[in-house]
Design an enzyme around this catalytic site. Sequence first.
Site, short mmCIF file in Angstrom:
data_model
loop_
_atom_site.label_atom_id
_atom_site.label_comp_id
_atom_site.label_asym_id
_atom_site.label_seq_id
_atom_site.Cartn_x
_atom_site.Cartn_y
_atom_site.Cartn_z
N ARG A 92 0.84 -1.20 0.00
CA ARG A 92 0.00 0.00 0.00
C ARG A 92 0.87 1.25 0.00
NH1 ARG A 92 1.10 2.37 4.53
NH2 ARG A 92 1.41 1.17 6.45
N GLY A 93 0.25 2.38 -0.32
CA GLY A 93 0.94 3.64 -0.21
C GLY A 93 1.16 4.02 1.24
N GLY A 94 2.08 4.97 1.46
CA GLY A 94 2.31 5.48 2.80
C GLY A 94 3.51 4.86 3.49
N GLN A 95 3.61 5.13 4.79
CA GLN A 95 4.77 4.73 5.56
C GLN A 95 4.35 3.75 6.66
OE1 GLN A 95 7.58 8.04 6.21
NE2 GLN A 95 6.31 9.30 4.86
N PHE A 96 4.93 3.86 7.85
CA PHE A 96 4.58 2.94 8.92
C PHE A 96 3.25 3.35 9.57
CE2 PHE A 96 9.09 1.72 8.95
CZ PHE A 96 8.97 0.34 9.13
N TYR A 98 0.14 1.68 12.58
CA TYR A 98 -0.22 0.66 13.58
C TYR A 98 -1.65 0.23 13.36
CZ TYR A 98 -2.00 -1.16 18.00
OH TYR A 98 -2.62 -1.93 18.95
N ALA A 167 -6.01 7.15 9.41
CA ALA A 167 -4.97 6.99 8.39
C ALA A 167 -5.59 6.49 7.09
CB ALA A 167 -3.90 6.01 8.87
N ILE A 168 -4.92 6.83 5.99
CA ILE A 168 -5.34 6.39 4.66
C ILE A 168 -4.13 5.82 3.93
CG2 ILE A 168 -6.24 7.13 2.41
CD1 ILE A 168 -7.69 9.40 3.85
N CYS A 198 3.28 7.23 10.04
CA CYS A 198 3.24 7.89 8.73
C CYS A 198 4.40 8.85 8.53
CB CYS A 198 1.91 8.61 8.52
SG CYS A 198 0.50 7.49 8.58
#
Length: 242
Positions: A92-96, A98, A167-168, A198
């Site tokens: 998926r897009g994005g970073q870390f 939870y 978050a997305i 993120c």
Amino acid sequence: MLADPLSPEQSRSDSAVFRPDAPPVEWAVAEGYVDYEPAVAAMEARVAAIAAGEAPELIWLLEHPPLYTAGVSSKDDDLLDAGRFPVHRTGRGGQFTYHGPGQRVAYVMLDLNRRGRDVRALVRGLEDWIIGALGEFGVEAGVRDARVGVWVERKGAGWSREDKIAAIGVKVRRWVTFHGISLNVEPDLDHFGGIVPCGISEHGVTSLVDLGVTATMDEADAALKASFQRVFGPVAPGRSPV
């Protein structure tokens, strides 16, 4: 600035992804906790079926056991405590981010061939969906330039800050979406401490309960359903893939 939640009339008239004439999107809620890898496998199978015209679109609501996921833009330095919970590398897009109990994850499998091949319009629709759901509880929320997700502004005597409440992170394959959103209803916010959520360290995270809204997960689901129908169109009961 904070984005104002859309009214039902504005959502229907302005949303580029609203399709009242399309077949209803299936709406399914999983019972118990769903492990991450089986969830991804189920999503990928459903995406393939949607792309082939063999299955309807699906919104899948679930909770995961505590875990961290790393999107395609994640940086290793943002994983602060690698041994705390399982870490899943994902496309998926994005970073870390939870996931865990008390957080509503909504996996979004929509056919952009029907809704317009516009990923920016999709993301705007996801933002409006979350903002509208939070508005059902009287929570004012919005988006920020250069910051992914949905945010709330908190103020007290002599202080103010912005915290992330949802978050997305999405991926698109053959113009069908998967992965989706996560809304903090009542998670353990300390669990976010093992990562830089993120990639943003200068702001915090919050939840409905942390904001003083004693919403149950069922109530959060009802708000999400009402807002989704305003932004994307009608839904119908569906079956959880897992």
